[in-house]
Design an enzyme around this catalytic site. Structure first.
Site, short mmCIF file in Angstrom:
data_model
loop_
_atom_site.label_atom_id
_atom_site.label_comp_id
_atom_site.label_asym_id
_atom_site.label_seq_id
_atom_site.Cartn_x
_atom_site.Cartn_y
_atom_site.Cartn_z
N ARG B 11 0.83 -1.21 0.00
CA ARG B 11 0.00 0.00 0.00
C ARG B 11 0.86 1.27 0.00
O ARG B 11 0.52 2.26 -0.63
CB ARG B 11 -1.02 -0.01 1.15
CG ARG B 11 -0.44 -0.11 2.53
CD ARG B 11 -1.53 -0.41 3.56
NE ARG B 11 -0.97 -0.74 4.85
CZ ARG B 11 -1.01 0.05 5.91
NH1 ARG B 11 -1.57 1.24 5.85
NH2 ARG B 11 -0.47 -0.33 7.06
N SER B 38 -4.43 5.01 5.63
CA SER B 38 -4.30 3.56 5.55
C SER B 38 -4.03 3.09 4.13
O SER B 38 -3.15 2.28 3.88
CB SER B 38 -5.56 2.88 6.08
OG SER B 38 -5.82 3.29 7.41
N GLU B 59 -18.67 5.47 1.04
CA GLU B 59 -18.08 4.74 -0.08
C GLU B 59 -18.99 4.76 -1.31
O GLU B 59 -18.52 4.82 -2.45
CB GLU B 59 -17.80 3.29 0.33
CG GLU B 59 -16.76 3.15 1.46
CD GLU B 59 -17.30 3.45 2.86
OE1 GLU B 59 -18.55 3.58 3.01
OE2 GLU B 59 -16.49 3.55 3.80
N HIS B 110 -5.78 -3.39 2.26
CA HIS B 110 -6.24 -4.31 3.30
C HIS B 110 -7.02 -5.49 2.70
O HIS B 110 -8.06 -5.90 3.21
CB HIS B 110 -7.06 -3.58 4.35
CG HIS B 110 -6.25 -2.63 5.19
ND1 HIS B 110 -5.50 -1.61 4.64
CD2 HIS B 110 -6.06 -2.54 6.53
CE1 HIS B 110 -4.89 -0.93 5.61
NE2 HIS B 110 -5.20 -1.48 6.76
N ASP B 118 -7.86 -6.88 13.01
CA ASP B 118 -9.19 -6.28 12.84
C ASP B 118 -10.27 -7.34 12.65
O ASP B 118 -11.45 -7.07 12.91
CB ASP B 118 -9.19 -5.31 11.64
CG ASP B 118 -8.73 -3.91 12.03
OD1 ASP B 118 -8.56 -3.65 13.24
OD2 ASP B 118 -8.54 -3.08 11.13
N ARG B 168 -2.36 -4.93 3.94
CA ARG B 168 -2.01 -4.10 5.09
C ARG B 168 -0.55 -4.24 5.52
O ARG B 168 0.16 -3.24 5.60
CB ARG B 168 -2.92 -4.39 6.29
CG ARG B 168 -2.64 -3.44 7.48
CD ARG B 168 -3.34 -3.87 8.76
NE ARG B 168 -2.82 -5.12 9.29
CZ ARG B 168 -1.74 -5.24 10.04
NH1 ARG B 168 -1.04 -4.17 10.38
NH2 ARG B 168 -1.33 -6.42 10.46
C1 LIG Z 1 -18.19 1.48 6.04
C2 LIG Z 1 -16.88 1.73 6.71
N1 LIG Z 1 -15.98 2.57 6.13
C3 LIG Z 1 -14.78 2.78 6.71
C4 LIG Z 1 -14.45 2.16 7.88
C5 LIG Z 1 -13.06 2.34 8.49
N2 LIG Z 1 -13.14 3.12 9.72
C6 LIG Z 1 -13.17 2.54 10.94
S1 LIG Z 1 -13.34 3.64 12.17
C7 LIG Z 1 -13.36 4.94 11.10
C8 LIG Z 1 -13.55 6.33 11.60
C9 LIG Z 1 -14.78 6.43 12.41
O1 LIG Z 1 -14.97 7.71 12.91
P1 LIG Z 1 -16.12 7.97 13.97
O2 LIG Z 1 -17.40 7.39 13.46
O3 LIG Z 1 -16.14 9.41 14.28
O4 LIG Z 1 -15.69 7.07 15.19
P2 LIG Z 1 -14.87 7.45 16.52
O5 LIG Z 1 -14.18 8.76 16.31
O6 LIG Z 1 -15.89 7.56 17.58
O7 LIG Z 1 -13.93 6.31 16.74
C10 LIG Z 1 -13.24 4.49 9.79
C11 LIG Z 1 -13.23 5.34 8.59
C12 LIG Z 1 -15.42 1.30 8.45
N3 LIG Z 1 -15.17 0.63 9.60
N4 LIG Z 1 -16.61 1.12 7.87
#
Ligand SMILES: Cc1ncc(C[n+]2csc(CCOP(=O)(O)OP(=O)(O)O)c2C)c(N)n1
Lengths: 276, 318
Positions: B11, B38, B59, B110, B118, B168
């Site tokens: 990546r 990432s 997405e 990933h 994960d 990853r």
């Molecule tokens: C559909 C989807 N897209 C991307 C991700 C990757 N991802 C995991 S956590 C995150 C950020 C989440 O931010 P937020 O909802 O504000 O959570 P917090 O700050 O409370 O951890 C992302 C982009 C995912 N888990 N699911």
């Protein structure tokens, strides 16, 4: 609700223990999501120690209140609270993310007692919660359904599809909790994809909207009470929180969305939690 | 082996390659769905901020935006984790990008169980079955960071939609900087042999080479090894020659057994030159655990490939 000082003191003690657990399990696993776990500690501790009806010895009890972690990466805080609530021994937290563990990286209802929904893909939990609430209506049950989402998560279109549907079906037993810690993965929510203003959006979608400080137990307990008493609409609690709360180098630091502390940092973190 | 194995991240190689071609190709636009740190598109974003867009955790929105940009002459790279790029936004990709044959390059990080801790929800092991099912898509899975560096400029120049998977962890390299042939649609023969052929993609290519070395040294079994970096369109000639020359085939991939490399190889053989095939792939969901432990847990090892080779040779007739 009458929130006396004793209740708050007890909850604060539990919250400290939960934070210590989070630091220890992440330090052991050397992977996982500390920031959005630490921001949600008070919200979950208040829920599990003052609000929800459940039986840790019978996780499938049909009348239990449901808590659904839609931001399914925040497993450290959920597992830690479940352990403190008696679902499984606290020792087991140290197996987090290891091969063969019941404590998977993201929520997995088939592995972990007390976990309602399998997830990890953001934006799905509120819709799942609506399904749960509809099932309750069919079965003439009156349990409550709480769904926790992230503020970044609110960028997903599905969240708003569910928001519309909840009001449409008047699923008033559903309470959404937004952990509004202002940070997502790549940076600050306002810079990456601004979701503001949140409260007017939810109001416009037909929700009863409550805005609180998500680290103050008195405000949190009042909010849960108000949400459960609201009969004509679903409720959303927009909880202003601090990502990485209680650990100086993690607070408001996007780097600690998904990065574990080193052993040295962990010692400092535990010290800071003890002294907080 | 006595020399230390070089490892490198596919990546990071993607982010670097993209940032580089951004200088020569001003037509490239990059979108990312809150995973730029990432997927490493952040490296492009730093160099070319005016052509880089955070779309947030959306997405589906990203893929349809990519379609709109591409329909207006842009070459779009859209990146997120492989599970979300393919699963979450499949309809947007199918109707919006594949059907009108638009110039969108989905480069997703990933891929596979090598995601590690994960766990199942994040481990993309259906991604290229989905993308290979879309008629206009070309699907590329580079075996290492050097192959990514070779592939990305070609992908940027080629017309039509592409799916490219990266991983990853930093993974063992197969090639070196000046020894990495890469032609879209043409498999790389990494080793010739006579008793069986191992066809692998992605991080399993390295394990396949190690298995072939082990089989030669320890058992005198001679294996051809093919890096089938372009899963679709697959190099039909290479597959048929492998069957004709060696009479038995083992496929190895970090993906579900349904609809992956093995299925594609089997279809070509069934139509042209049937020989026994054994499949090393997944049949079920992944789980949490450190990447290297998962590689062993799911039999993604030279030893497991060796056993498959011995089994497939035993099934040869005559
Ligand atoms: C559909 C989807 N897209 C991307 C991700 C990757 N991802 C995991 S956590 C995150 C950020 C989440 O931010 P937020 O909802 O504000 O959570 P917090 O700050 O409370 O951890 C992302 C982009 C995912 N888990 N699911």
């Amino acid at each position: 609700m009458l929130t006396d000082n004793v209740t708050v003191k007890n909850l604060e003690a539990v919250a400290k223990q939960v934070r210590r657990n989070i630091v220890r399990m992440l330090t052991k696993s050397q992977s996982g999501h500390p920031g959005g776990s630490l921001s949600a500690v008070e919200l979950l501790v208040a829920l599990y120690f003052s609000v929800l009806k459940y039986d840790p010895d019978n996780p499938e009890w049909p009348d239990r209140d449901r808590f659904i972690l839609s931001k399914g990466h925040a497993t450290p805080v959920l597992y830690s609270v479940l352990a403190e609530s008696g679902y499984f021994p606290a020792d087991e937290l140290m197996t987090f993310r290891q091969l063969g563990s019941r404590l998977q990286g993201h929520v997995d209802r088939d592995s972990t007692p007390g976990v309602e929904m399998s997830g990890g893909s953001l934006g799905m939990g509120l819709s799942f919660g609506l399904g749960v609430a509809l099932a309750a209506r069919f079965d003439a049950k009156d349990f409550n359904v709480f769904v926790m989402m992230g503020d970044g998560e609110c960028e997903e279109g599905q969240v708003w599809e569910a928001a519309m549907a909840a009001a449409h079906f008047n699923l008033n037993r559903v309470t959404a909790i937004i952990d509004h810690n202002k940070i997502q993965n790549d940076g600050y929510v306002k810079d990456i994809m601004n979701v503001a203003p949140l409260a007017p959006k939810w109001s416009a979608f037909g929700w009863h909207t409550i805005e609180i400080n998500g680290h103050r137990f008195d405000e949190i307990l009042d909010a849960y009470d108000e949400a459960m008493k609201t009969e004509d609409r679903p409720s959303v609690i927009i909880a202003h929180t601090v990502k990485g709360k209680s650990i100086s180098f993690m607070e408001n630091n996007p780097d600690y969305h998904g990065k574990a502390p080193t052993a040295e940092q962990a010692e400092q973190a535990i010290r800071e939690i003890d002294e907080s | 082996m006595t020399t230390e194995q070089e490892i490198a991240s596919t990546r990071v190689a993607y982010g670097q390659a993209l940032a580089e071609i951004g200088y020569t190709n001003p037509n490239i636009i990059v979108l990312d769905a809150d995973l730029a740190k990432s997927t490493q598109t952040i490296l492009f974003g730093k160099e070319h901020p005016d052509r880089f867009f955070y779309v947030g955790i959306s997405e589906q929105n990203m893929m349809s935006m990519a379609a709109g940009l591409a329909a207006n002459g842009k070459t779009v790279f859209a990146s997120t984790f492989a599970v979300f790029a393919t699963g979450r936004a499949f309809d947007q990709v199918r109707v919006g990008i594949s059907w009108p044959n638009l110039n969108v390059k989905i480069v997703a990080s990933h891929g596979g169980i090598s995601v590690g801790e994960d766990g199942a929800s994040a481990q993309s092991i259906e991604d290229y079955a989905l993308m290979a099912s879309l008629p206009s898509f070309t699907v590329v899975i580079p075996a290492d960071a050097y192959a990514v560096k070779k592939a990305i400029p070609l992908v940027a120049e080629a017309k039509g939609p592409f799916y490219v998977r990266t991983h990853r962890p930093a993974t063992p390299v197969v090639y070196s900087s000046d020894d990495c042939p890469f032609e879209i649609g043409k498999a790389n023969m990494l080793r010739d042999g006579t008793d069986a052929t191992i066809i692998a993609v992605g991080i399993l290519v390295h394990e396949a080479v190690a298995a072939a070395e082990m089989l030669q040294e320890e058992e005198g079994i001679s294996c051809r090894v093919l890096d089938m970096h372009t899963l679709k369109p697959m190099d039909v000639d290479a597959v048929i020659s492998a069957a004709q020359d060696t009479g038995a085939i083992v496929t190895a991939e970090d993906h579900q057994v349904q609809g992956g490399l093995g299925s594609g190889v089997a279809r070509i053989l069934a139509e042209n030159y049937p020989v026994p095939v054994e499949y090393l792939a997944l049949d079920g969901y992944g789980t949490s655990g450190p990447y290297l432990e998962l590689m062993t847990h799911f039999d993604f090892t030279p030893e497991a490939i060796r056993e498959k080779v011995k089994n497939v040779i035993a099934r040869k007739v005559g």
